[in-house]
Design an enzyme around this catalytic site. Structure first.
Site, PDB file in Angstrom:
ATOM      1  N   TYR A 105       1.233  -1.422   0.140  1.00 58.00           N
ATOM      2  CA  TYR A 105      -0.573   0.204  -0.177  1.00 58.00           C
ATOM      3  C   TYR A 105       0.981   1.287  -0.042  1.00 58.00           C
ATOM      4  O   TYR A 105       0.687   2.270  -0.764  1.00 58.00           O
ATOM      5  CB  TYR A 105      -0.628   0.000   1.405  1.00 58.00           C
ATOM      6  CG  TYR A 105      -2.210  -1.105   1.736  1.00 58.00           C
ATOM      7  CD1 TYR A 105      -3.271  -1.330   0.327  1.00 58.00           C
ATOM      8  CD2 TYR A 105      -1.405  -2.371   2.116  1.00 58.00           C
ATOM      9  CE1 TYR A 105      -4.163  -2.120   0.688  1.00 58.00           C
ATOM     10  CE2 TYR A 105      -2.427  -3.138   1.950  1.00 58.00           C
ATOM     11  CZ  TYR A 105      -3.558  -3.386   1.355  1.00 58.00           C
ATOM     12  OH  TYR A 105      -4.368  -4.656   0.691  1.00 58.00           O
ATOM     13  N   ASN A 129     -11.817  -1.279  -5.517  1.00 57.02           N
ATOM     14  CA  ASN A 129     -11.924  -1.606  -7.307  1.00 57.02           C
ATOM     15  C   ASN A 129     -12.713  -3.059  -8.112  1.00 57.02           C
ATOM     16  O   ASN A 129     -13.057  -3.778  -7.234  1.00 57.02           O
ATOM     17  CB  ASN A 129     -10.003  -2.421  -7.700  1.00 57.02           C
ATOM     18  CG  ASN A 129     -10.160  -3.122  -8.869  1.00 57.02           C
ATOM     19  OD1 ASN A 129     -10.664  -2.885  -9.658  1.00 57.02           O
ATOM     20  ND2 ASN A 129      -9.546  -4.010  -8.716  1.00 57.02           N
ATOM     21  N   CYS A 137      -5.403  -5.909  -8.125  1.00 56.88           N
ATOM     22  CA  CYS A 137      -5.826  -5.617  -6.280  1.00 56.88           C
ATOM     23  C   CYS A 137      -4.948  -6.653  -5.918  1.00 56.88           C
ATOM     24  O   CYS A 137      -4.765  -6.582  -4.363  1.00 56.88           O
ATOM     25  CB  CYS A 137      -6.657  -4.762  -5.964  1.00 56.88           C
ATOM     26  SG  CYS A 137      -8.444  -6.110  -6.186  1.00 56.88           S
ATOM     27  N   HIS A 138      -5.098  -7.835  -5.921  1.00 55.68           N
ATOM     28  CA  HIS A 138      -4.266  -9.258  -5.629  1.00 55.68           C
ATOM     29  C   HIS A 138      -3.373  -8.757  -5.372  1.00 55.68           C
ATOM     30  O   HIS A 138      -2.646  -9.989  -4.071  1.00 55.68           O
ATOM     31  CB  HIS A 138      -5.128 -10.522  -6.175  1.00 55.68           C
ATOM     32  CG  HIS A 138      -4.430 -10.765  -7.584  1.00 55.68           C
ATOM     33  ND1 HIS A 138      -5.598  -9.882  -8.546  1.00 55.68           N
ATOM     34  CD2 HIS A 138      -3.475 -11.373  -8.087  1.00 55.68           C
ATOM     35  CE1 HIS A 138      -4.700  -9.884  -9.572  1.00 55.68           C
ATOM     36  NE2 HIS A 138      -3.545 -11.468  -9.391  1.00 55.68           N
ATOM     37  N   GLU A 164       0.195 -16.716  -9.748  1.00 55.55           N
ATOM     38  CA  GLU A 164       1.104 -16.124 -10.463  1.00 55.55           C
ATOM     39  C   GLU A 164       2.655 -16.507  -9.967  1.00 55.55           C
ATOM     40  O   GLU A 164       3.432 -16.142 -11.008  1.00 55.55           O
ATOM     41  CB  GLU A 164       0.639 -14.844 -10.407  1.00 55.55           C
ATOM     42  CG  GLU A 164      -0.685 -14.244 -11.196  1.00 55.55           C
ATOM     43  CD  GLU A 164      -0.624 -13.187 -10.596  1.00 55.55           C
ATOM     44  OE1 GLU A 164      -0.001 -12.221 -10.192  1.00 55.55           O
ATOM     45  OE2 GLU A 164      -2.244 -12.243 -10.929  1.00 55.55           O
TER      46      GLU A 164
END
Length: 170
Positions: A105, A129, A137-138, A164
């Site tokens: 953040y 979002n 945003c993950h 990912e």
């Protein structure tokens, strides 16, 4: 949450995925306006007057399938969101976080030129979002590396980060 103007027709479709049944919405041009998951905090649900239009979502369907198969790292879809200027800046910063990476953040605050004290506001914008998965945003985690809040639920955040290659797969 993104709210289309009253004269805008909201088109929608559903898509099954590894993180649950997705609800995709778009304007009549096919620009994606939201992607929600079941039980999402602030997520959308189909409303009266919305038009089922699966034909508008063929490219989104293909790209999401490729992403979940591990074959796509960057979405290239027309998007249209409506947020405050601050939220739009935060969302644009999310788009810059590459596949397989995470950020914090505080780093998002720095990227948009906001003071460190704005971290709570950054978190609020990230939580609002409207395009889960597509706008990543993950990939935002706590400064200590913890998997902090995700409107779609921490289990989904973990699933996406594992997909990912950021986390082990359970």
């Amino acid at each position: 949450m993104t709210t289309p103007s009253p004269q805008t027709t909201v088109c929608f479709t559903h898509l099954d995925s590894p993180v649950g049944r997705l609800l995709l919405t778009a304007d009549e041009s096919g620009a994606l306006t939201s992607l929600s998951v079941p039980g999402q905090k602030g997520g959308r649900t189909v409303l009266p007057g919305w038009r089922p239009a699966p034909e508008l979502f063929s490219e989104a369907r293909e790209q999401l399938a490729a992403y979940f198969a591990g074959d796509l790292e960057e979405f290239r879809l027309p998007l249209r969101t409506e947020g405050t200027a601050f939220r739009e800046r935060v969302w644009a910063a999310l788009d810059e976080v590459p596949y397989g990476a995470t950020t914090t953040y505080g780093a998002v605050a720095a990227r948009i030129g906001a003071p460190r004290a704005a971290v709570r506001a950054i978190g609020g914008a990230i939580g609002a979002n409207p395009l889960l998965v597509v706008r990543p945003c993950h990939r935002v985690i706590g400064a200590d590396g913890s998997l902090t809040g995700y409107a779609g639920g921490l289990d989904r955040k973990q699933t996406l980060l594992a997909l990912e290659g950021v986390l082990g797969r359970g």
